[in-house]
Design an enzyme around this catalytic site. Sequence first.
Site, PDB file in Angstrom:
ATOM      1  N   GLU A  23      -6.184  -2.691   0.095  1.00 22.46           N
ATOM      2  CA  GLU A  23      -5.813  -3.951  -0.556  1.00 22.46           C
ATOM      3  C   GLU A  23      -4.299  -4.103  -0.631  1.00 22.46           C
ATOM      4  O   GLU A  23      -3.549  -3.149  -0.372  1.00 22.46           O
ATOM      5  CB  GLU A  23      -6.400  -4.003  -1.965  1.00 22.46           C
ATOM      6  CG  GLU A  23      -5.863  -2.897  -2.866  1.00 22.46           C
ATOM      7  CD  GLU A  23      -6.097  -3.173  -4.335  1.00 22.46           C
ATOM      8  OE1 GLU A  23      -5.390  -4.050  -4.862  1.00 22.46           O
ATOM      9  OE2 GLU A  23      -6.958  -2.513  -4.951  1.00 22.46           O
ATOM     10  N   LYS A  57     -11.639   0.784 -13.588  1.00 18.90           N
ATOM     11  CA  LYS A  57     -10.429   0.971 -14.394  1.00 18.90           C
ATOM     12  C   LYS A  57     -10.829   1.231 -15.843  1.00 18.90           C
ATOM     13  O   LYS A  57     -11.660   0.519 -16.397  1.00 18.90           O
ATOM     14  CB  LYS A  57      -9.524  -0.256 -14.273  1.00 18.90           C
ATOM     15  CG  LYS A  57      -8.988  -0.464 -12.863  1.00 18.90           C
ATOM     16  CD  LYS A  57      -8.065  -1.660 -12.793  1.00 18.90           C
ATOM     17  CE  LYS A  57      -7.477  -1.819 -11.394  1.00 18.90           C
ATOM     18  NZ  LYS A  57      -8.433  -2.364 -10.411  1.00 18.90           N
TER      19      LYS A  57
END
Length: 305
Positions: free
Chosen positions: A28, A163
Amino acid sequence: MKNFMKYLEVSKEVKEALENNKPVVALESTIISHGMPFPQNYETALKVEKVIREAGAIPATIAILDGKLKVGLSAEEIEFLGKEGSKIIKVSRRDLPYIVANKLNGATTVATTMIVAEMAGVKVFATGGIGGVHRGAETTMDISADLEELSNTNVAVICAGAKSILDLGLTLEYLETHGVPVLGYQTKKLPAFFTRESEFDLDYKIDTPKELADIITAKWEMGLNGGVVIANPIPVEYSMDYDEISKSIEEAVKEAEAKGIKGKESTPFLLAKIKEITKGKSLEANIQLVYNNAKLASEIAGNMK
């Protein structure tokens, strides 16, 4: 009718690798533009690509430049993203038509990287951590588009879990409901990004990259659409103390709530605040877990049929 080829630009190196059935790993670009300051972001992005090459695969960093969906960036293009930083638009699925039609620049999130990777035929993607269900989502409905993409798009995502600023339990429930396998690489516990373990158990512990590749291949050969999450714990030497990082996250979440920060702005704010609270230790952990994921992703890609 799909007509995405006119928007897609695959680098010569990546195209040749795909045509010759060589392993390719997608990366990414949000981590470059929004993840850390220049030149650290630029240097880290190049190092991730180097890790992938040393593991026998070809890196394919993905971004949107002048409206083109670029798969495989040059060092100059990575440097541009690094220098422009947060001026580059963070692009998720909903933003893609606007950014492309207006020939703008964009950094791809996990969701958008998956979309573009699938268009190009890249099946394996390494990132830091996926997005998920945010804390308090039962009232805010704040759920990352990453999860919806994982339920629809045929790309395997190697990450250090979700996360840890998120609601990990609800994130696992969402993935289960949408039929997305979450496979622990040499672990039965869901990694929590900065730390190797959380309180949540995984159904499957997989011991080798080949086994992971076989599971991914079997899923798609049976016509079971959607991604696969491979949860790869951060290396022991870079893992942070669970109580320390939990306290830092709680402090950062409270400040975000007080300032009314939400949506796509919440993750960059929280990660920056945690970096400040931990005096930079969280950023170093973040960098090291990305290197670790890139290596595993390369090994899995090398075993794909």
